[in-house]
Motif scaffolding. Sequence first.
Motif, PDB file in Angstrom:
ATOM      1  N   UNK A  89      49.236  33.737  34.633  1.00  0.00           N
ATOM      2  CA  UNK A  89      49.633  32.652  33.738  1.00  0.00           C
ATOM      3  C   UNK A  89      50.857  31.902  34.275  1.00  0.00           C
ATOM      4  N   UNK A  90      51.496  32.467  35.292  1.00  0.00           N
ATOM      5  CA  UNK A  90      52.737  31.885  35.813  1.00  0.00           C
ATOM      6  C   UNK A  90      52.430  31.031  37.057  1.00  0.00           C
ATOM      7  N   UNK A  91      52.664  29.703  36.992  1.00  0.00           N
ATOM      8  CA  UNK A  91      52.281  28.842  38.118  1.00  0.00           C
ATOM      9  C   UNK A  91      53.012  29.169  39.414  1.00  0.00           C
ATOM     10  N   UNK A  92      54.230  29.669  39.326  1.00  0.00           N
ATOM     11  CA  UNK A  92      54.951  30.049  40.547  1.00  0.00           C
ATOM     12  C   UNK A  92      54.231  31.207  41.241  1.00  0.00           C
ATOM     13  N   UNK A  93      53.795  32.201  40.447  1.00  0.00           N
ATOM     14  CA  UNK A  93      53.111  33.348  41.040  1.00  0.00           C
ATOM     15  C   UNK A  93      51.742  32.962  41.583  1.00  0.00           C
ATOM     16  N   UNK A  94      51.108  31.973  40.947  1.00  0.00           N
ATOM     17  CA  UNK A  94      49.811  31.505  41.453  1.00  0.00           C
ATOM     18  C   UNK A  94      50.025  30.828  42.817  1.00  0.00           C
ATOM     19  N   UNK A  95      51.071  30.011  42.909  1.00  0.00           N
ATOM     20  CA  UNK A  95      51.396  29.375  44.203  1.00  0.00           C
ATOM     21  C   UNK A  95      51.667  30.433  45.272  1.00  0.00           C
ATOM     22  N   UNK A  96      52.533  31.400  44.933  1.00  0.00           N
ATOM     23  CA  UNK A  96      52.902  32.423  45.899  1.00  0.00           C
ATOM     24  C   UNK A  96      51.676  33.256  46.311  1.00  0.00           C
ATOM     25  N   UNK A  97      50.883  33.635  45.313  1.00  0.00           N
ATOM     26  CA  UNK A  97      49.692  34.459  45.593  1.00  0.00           C
ATOM     27  C   UNK A  97      48.752  33.725  46.542  1.00  0.00           C
ATOM     28  N   UNK A  98      48.486  32.455  46.275  1.00  0.00           N
ATOM     29  CA  UNK A  98      47.553  31.723  47.131  1.00  0.00           C
ATOM     30  C   UNK A  98      48.121  31.475  48.519  1.00  0.00           C
ATOM     31  N   UNK A  99      49.431  31.332  48.597  1.00  0.00           N
ATOM     32  CA  UNK A  99      50.047  31.171  49.927  1.00  0.00           C
ATOM     33  C   UNK A  99      49.881  32.467  50.738  1.00  0.00           C
ATOM     34  N   UNK A 238      38.766  38.143  54.440  1.00  0.00           N
ATOM     35  CA  UNK A 238      37.931  37.598  53.359  1.00  0.00           C
ATOM     36  C   UNK A 238      38.750  36.625  52.527  1.00  0.00           C
ATOM     37  N   UNK A 239      38.071  35.580  52.073  1.00  0.00           N
ATOM     38  CA  UNK A 239      38.774  34.593  51.253  1.00  0.00           C
ATOM     39  C   UNK A 239      38.897  35.109  49.816  1.00  0.00           C
ATOM     40  N   UNK A 240      40.097  35.171  49.309  1.00  0.00           N
ATOM     41  CA  UNK A 240      40.334  35.584  47.927  1.00  0.00           C
ATOM     42  C   UNK A 240      41.226  34.525  47.299  1.00  0.00           C
ATOM     43  N   UNK A 241      41.250  34.460  45.943  1.00  0.00           N
ATOM     44  CA  UNK A 241      41.991  33.362  45.353  1.00  0.00           C
ATOM     45  C   UNK A 241      42.627  33.762  44.023  1.00  0.00           C
ATOM     46  N   UNK A 242      43.749  33.136  43.708  1.00  0.00           N
ATOM     47  CA  UNK A 242      44.402  33.347  42.409  1.00  0.00           C
ATOM     48  C   UNK A 242      44.207  32.069  41.585  1.00  0.00           C
ATOM     49  N   UNK A 243      43.771  32.232  40.343  1.00  0.00           N
ATOM     50  CA  UNK A 243      43.577  31.092  39.440  1.00  0.00           C
ATOM     51  C   UNK A 243      44.680  31.085  38.382  1.00  0.00           C
ATOM     52  N   UNK A 244      45.094  29.876  38.030  1.00  0.00           N
ATOM     53  CA  UNK A 244      46.073  29.739  36.946  1.00  0.00           C
ATOM     54  C   UNK A 244      45.319  29.814  35.626  1.00  0.00           C
ATOM     55  N   UNK A 245      45.651  30.778  34.773  1.00  0.00           N
ATOM     56  CA  UNK A 245      44.923  30.878  33.510  1.00  0.00           C
ATOM     57  C   UNK A 245      45.438  32.021  32.660  1.00  0.00           C
ATOM     58  N   UNK A 246      44.823  32.147  31.484  1.00  0.00           N
ATOM     59  CA  UNK A 246      45.237  33.133  30.493  1.00  0.00           C
ATOM     60  C   UNK A 246      44.185  34.238  30.422  1.00  0.00           C
ATOM     61  N   UNK A 247      44.560  35.437  30.743  1.00  0.00           N
ATOM     62  CA  UNK A 247      43.595  36.535  30.785  1.00  0.00           C
ATOM     63  C   UNK A 247      43.200  37.037  29.401  1.00  0.00           C
ATOM     64  N   UNK A 248      43.751  36.419  28.357  1.00  0.00           N
ATOM     65  CA  UNK A 248      43.218  36.725  27.028  1.00  0.00           C
ATOM     66  C   UNK A 248      41.901  35.998  26.810  1.00  0.00           C
ATOM     67  N   UNK A 298      58.964  28.966  26.420  1.00  0.00           N
ATOM     68  CA  UNK A 298      57.578  28.648  26.049  1.00  0.00           C
ATOM     69  C   UNK A 298      56.579  29.358  26.961  1.00  0.00           C
ATOM     70  N   UNK A 299      56.919  29.416  28.242  1.00  0.00           N
ATOM     71  CA  UNK A 299      56.020  30.108  29.172  1.00  0.00           C
ATOM     72  C   UNK A 299      56.014  31.607  28.869  1.00  0.00           C
ATOM     73  N   UNK A 300      57.162  32.145  28.509  1.00  0.00           N
ATOM     74  CA  UNK A 300      57.232  33.569  28.200  1.00  0.00           C
ATOM     75  C   UNK A 300      56.436  33.902  26.930  1.00  0.00           C
ATOM     76  N   UNK A 301      56.377  32.968  26.027  1.00  0.00           N
ATOM     77  CA  UNK A 301      55.612  33.199  24.793  1.00  0.00           C
ATOM     78  C   UNK A 301      54.122  33.262  25.097  1.00  0.00           C
ATOM     79  N   UNK A 302      53.680  32.475  26.090  1.00  0.00           N
ATOM     80  CA  UNK A 302      52.259  32.503  26.462  1.00  0.00           C
ATOM     81  C   UNK A 302      51.924  33.801  27.193  1.00  0.00           C
TER      82      UNK A 302
END
Length: 429
Positions: A89-99, A238-248, A298-302
């Motif tokens: 859910x955290x866009x910074x971690x999605x950026x880092x993960x995909x990098x 292998x190509x793997x990917x991180x998506x920005x989203x809510x796992x709920x 707000x991000x922490x609440x999500x």
Amino acid sequence: MTLDLFGQHATDQQAGAALGLRTRLTFRGNIAVGRHGWLRLTPAYSLHLVRELLKGCGPADFVLEPFSGTGTTPLVCASLGVRCDAVDINPFLVWLGNLKLTRFDGGVADDLRSASTTVADRARARGTPLWKPNLHQIEKWWDPPTLVALAKLSDAIREPTERRTDRVRDLLRVAFCRVMIQSANVSFGHQSMSFRKARDEAALVEETPQLVAGRLADAFEVAAVEVADSIAVEPLVTECRVYLGDSRDLPAALPGCGRRYTAVITSPPYPNRMSYIRELRPYMYWLGYLSDGRAAGELDWKAIGGTWGCATSLLNTWAPNGHGGIPFHGFDRIVADIGKDHALLGRYVHKYFQDIKGHILGLRQVLAPGARCHYIVGNSKFYSTMLPVEAIYAALFEDAGFVNVSIEAIRKRTSKKELFEFVVSAFAP
Ligand SMILES: C[S@@+](CC[C@H](N)C(=O)[O-])C[C@H]1O[C@@H](n2cnc3c(N)ncnc32)[C@H](O)[C@@H]1O
């Protein structure tokens, strides 16, 4: 299932210290291993644990990591030839993960080394920059000359040049983050970050701002070389990917296309009030993922388990939804006992498990029949009330129709004798 968590490197002492504080099973075990060691971020778990859990998986498998964090699971999968989709859910971690998951061309490491020299030279020659991050009490993080030196580096990285690709710029930002956090007055000795004593006035006077800027520019070049060298370690197959989203709501968070996952390996947030946003603030502010405290709250609440900033006041008025019942015998009693000591914390625990219940129900929809799930979780204690997190997860899996649900303790977590980490395993029907 019994995990061979020390493999052939186990010493007698490690093997004998049943459930002792096993460093290999924490982020500390990742630091020397290529891209896993880029940034030392609190949310990470051990790549050795992931490798162990992945045993038996091959090219026919498709792993899901619903709480990607620093991307440990997809990165291990990518190096072992196992497909993996991850969500955070955290866009910074999605950026880092995909990098981290990027398969860089041969010349990128060399381009990074030479670009870092250009950036460092420009930072050394720069006047005082106007911009600094809007981080609350920034003076507690960095003394004034260090802050100026960091701002010079940050400016020099942003400066457009004809030759620098986006990928090289991203890697420069990783090198910047290493220097930024190394030069901060913080310590990560405990579970979460704490401030260290700032350098005293005398030490500050001894070093001119130019000397500090030069020292940090040198450190930046060293960090860039370390990042460049790490790219070749454990090549990704292998190509793997991180998506920005809510796992709920996993069906909405994932790319769809009828994918069905055969395994889930993850470490969800724990119900211990640790806020990932709080921990990651310096990175997120410097890289532009956060611009004020309101957005941080707000991000922490999500995020599941978040209670930072306005997330705390929102929790004050939170009430369970109609589907909020948690199918664990004694759960309401536990919440009431915690609530007697601190009403907000009672609600915190209730909301945490309502969120996890929603996550597990959505999980069923994206799994192949027989898929195995492994959740690394830690138990908690609120005042004198124990929260048996692992047993509640097991009950939630059983309630959602999963079979062969089991719990295995894998390590002691802190000096508190009751706190452990567990693997909760369950199989889709
Ligand atoms: C314990 S950390 C994951 C650690 C990860 N296994 C690693 O090695 O870095 C939990 C992660 O869950 C993420 N998270 C919290 N709530 C979420 C949600 N609703 N949907 C997706 N991710 C969420 C947090 O941002 C955090 O990165």
